[in-house]
Structures are given as C-alpha cells and as structure tokens.
Design a protein around this motif. Sequence first.
Motif, short mmCIF file in Angstrom:
data_model
loop_
_atom_site.label_atom_id
_atom_site.label_comp_id
_atom_site.label_asym_id
_atom_site.label_seq_id
_atom_site.Cartn_x
_atom_site.Cartn_y
_atom_site.Cartn_z
N THR A 38 -26.75 6.81 21.23
CA THR A 38 -26.32 5.87 20.18
C THR A 38 -27.28 5.90 19.00
O THR A 38 -28.35 6.52 19.05
N MET A 39 -26.90 5.15 17.99
CA MET A 39 -27.75 5.00 16.80
C MET A 39 -29.07 4.31 17.15
O MET A 39 -30.10 4.55 16.50
N LEU A 75 -31.41 6.97 18.05
CA LEU A 75 -31.91 7.62 16.83
C LEU A 75 -33.08 6.83 16.27
O LEU A 75 -34.16 7.38 16.00
N LYS A 76 -32.86 5.53 16.11
CA LYS A 76 -33.88 4.69 15.49
C LYS A 76 -35.16 4.65 16.33
O LYS A 76 -36.27 4.83 15.80
N THR A 124 -23.48 14.64 9.23
CA THR A 124 -23.66 13.42 10.04
C THR A 124 -22.81 12.29 9.46
O THR A 124 -22.59 12.21 8.26
N SER A 172 -24.80 8.40 8.06
CA SER A 172 -26.07 9.07 7.77
C SER A 172 -27.09 8.05 7.26
O SER A 172 -26.72 7.03 6.68
N VAL A 173 -28.36 8.37 7.49
CA VAL A 173 -29.43 7.51 6.96
C VAL A 173 -30.52 8.37 6.34
O VAL A 173 -30.65 9.56 6.65
N GLY A 204 -28.74 11.12 11.10
CA GLY A 204 -27.43 10.49 11.26
C GLY A 204 -26.82 10.88 12.59
O GLY A 204 -27.40 11.64 13.38
N MET A 205 -25.61 10.31 12.82
CA MET A 205 -24.89 10.63 14.06
C MET A 205 -24.07 11.89 13.79
O MET A 205 -23.30 11.93 12.81
N PHE A 250 -27.32 12.25 17.90
CA PHE A 250 -27.89 12.21 16.55
C PHE A 250 -28.64 13.48 16.21
O PHE A 250 -29.01 14.26 17.09
#
Length: 339
Positions: free
Chosen positions: A217-218, A221-222, A249, A252-253, A282-283, A302
């Motif tokens: 999951t996100m 990622l974090k 992604t 996206s971040v 991002g995912m 991710f």
Amino acid sequence: LQKKGLKDIQASRDLKQLNDIRVHLLGKKGPITEVLRGMRDLAKEERPVVGSFANKVRDALTEAIEGQKAALEQEKLTQQLAHEKIDVTLPGQQPKLGTHHVIMQIIEQLEDTFLGMGFKVVYGYEVEEEKYNFEMLNMPKDHPARDMQDTFYITKDILMRTHMSPDEARELEKHDFSKGPLKMVSPGRVYRRDTDDATHSHQFFQMEGQYIGEHVTMADLKGTLEFAIRQIFGEDRQIRFRPSYFPFTEPSVEVDISCFKCNGKGCAVCKHTGWIEVLGAGMTHPNVLKAAGVDPEVYGGFAFGLGIDRFAMLKYGIDDIRNFYLNDVRFLDQFTKRG
Ligand code: PHE
C-alpha cells in the motif's frame, strides 16, 4: 722482486690500488714479462732455469693478488652491508590511500539500508532500449511526458537511459511472483540533455526501486522512504510528500526534505523555500504491470526514484553539483571514509 711485490700486495687498501700493482708487476711492461722476453738472448741451457724461476715468481704474485682481491672484496661487501642496514624500528612512511567517491559512499549507504529491508540490488544498462526506458513505462511514442526527460538518442531505438526505471520494467518482466514479492533497488548513472550549472548536470546518479506484491500500500511507500531518508540524513530531518505526476505511477508523489544545513545562508541547492525535492515516487501504474505481463488485479505496489547527487549535496552542504565530476582531490579528500 717477489718479496717487495708481496709486501705491496698485502699493503694495498682498495681494489684500484691492487690493480695498479698487478699491472706494474705482471703487465706487458712489467719486470717479469721483461725477463721472459729477454730469454732469447740467453744461452740454451740457461733458459729452462731462468724460465721456470720467472714462472714461479709470477705464479706466487698472481696467487697473492687473487687472495688480496678476495679479501678486499669481502671487506667492501661487509662495509656496504653495515651501511645499508635497515632500521626496522623506524616509523614507516604511510602510502596515501584513495577514498571512495562521495557519490559511491551514498550509494553504498542506501544499498545497505535497502538490503536491510529485504530488497535486492540490481545493476542495469547505461545504454538502454527505448522500449524499456519509455514504452513499457506507460510512455508510448509521442507521449508528451517524454519531454519531461530530454534524451540523448544513439539510434531511433537505442538511447542513454534517462532514469533508472528501465531496470524496474526488466525486473518486473523477469520476476516469478509465485516465489514471493519483488523488492529491488537499482543505482546508476543517468543522462539527460541538460545545460550544466550548479544544480543541473547532463549526467548524474539515481537509485530507483520498487516493491510489488499482493498487499503493498501507499503506507508501505511512505514508511519505507521515510526510513531510508532518515538513515542518510538523521532522525531530525523533516520530510514532506507532495502530490505530483509521473506516467508510470498513479497516484504519484514528490518528496522534499528540509535543508537546515543551508538555511539562512542562501544555499544554492535549497533556494529560499527551505525545502528541496529529492525523490519521485508513486503506486505503480496498472499499464506498467500489464506491459510486463503482471496481472494488476492481483499484484501492485510502489516505485520510487531518488537523486544520489542531491542526497550528497544536502548531506554535506555541497552547493555545486559539478564538484562531483571535476575530480579535484582537494574536494574529494574531504570525504575520507576508506573503502
Ligand atoms: N523515474 C522518475 C524520474 O527519473 C522518478 C520516479 C521513479 C518517479 C519511480 C516515480 C516512480 O524522475
């Protein structure tokens, strides 16, 4: 003659002096040669007597000369050895050791960090196929996002990789998901048609990575990226995630980190905002998974790409990216971790 000769030989102090004596006694103009030469003037019966006497004298002198020569040589050697003796108790001279380049040091730290989290490290190709650099990453021909990364083309289909994402596509294509999730990072050089200045270079280093599995999951990622960033920069560095766009992604971040080292000093890297972008992530887009033959209904995860040069600049307060490539020893020597 023999007595005087022997005395002179015994008294000689060096090889040159001894050689002079030899020439004087036994040489072409020496007394012995003279006697032997004078033999033809002698009566027949006198010749053997005088000849054998002269030979005896010559042999005795020759032997003495050889003996003295050996003694002098030995003496010379002894002296030389005493002179050249090595004092093993003297402190040695330290040879100057090289250091790992600061960029390599950051790569190694990141590799260690990700290995510790169960990622593997792979190394791809600086000269890449257009297919892996763009096509398989959801950037078909004429996709406007290709302009985000101005590219050095070698032929129509071959280019200098513009990011490390092609390795992600290659690994995704190869991975056997029945054996578990795919967790990998890939560090290396990337190339973009950019004009070099303090913060841009046509060649720099990135590390990309991805974690693709069944329940990624996100939040993963974090957590993963925050941990990795804090490993390099320390616990008290602030990190912020901003929404962004990448074709590969969704969502996206972009990740910024605070730059207290430069704060208030007009640091060229950080401009005036106090933040600098170091990472895109991002995912992974379903189209990227599909292109590699992975079912996006089952697997997901991710991906991220971070700038090694920027990491190094921020960590050490370096304000010009060109320093990394000039190989000025005065610059490099400041990062003295031994490899
Ligand atoms: N490839 C992107 C770049 O070079 C970074 C990135 C990687 C972004 C993976 C999202 C996911 O700018």
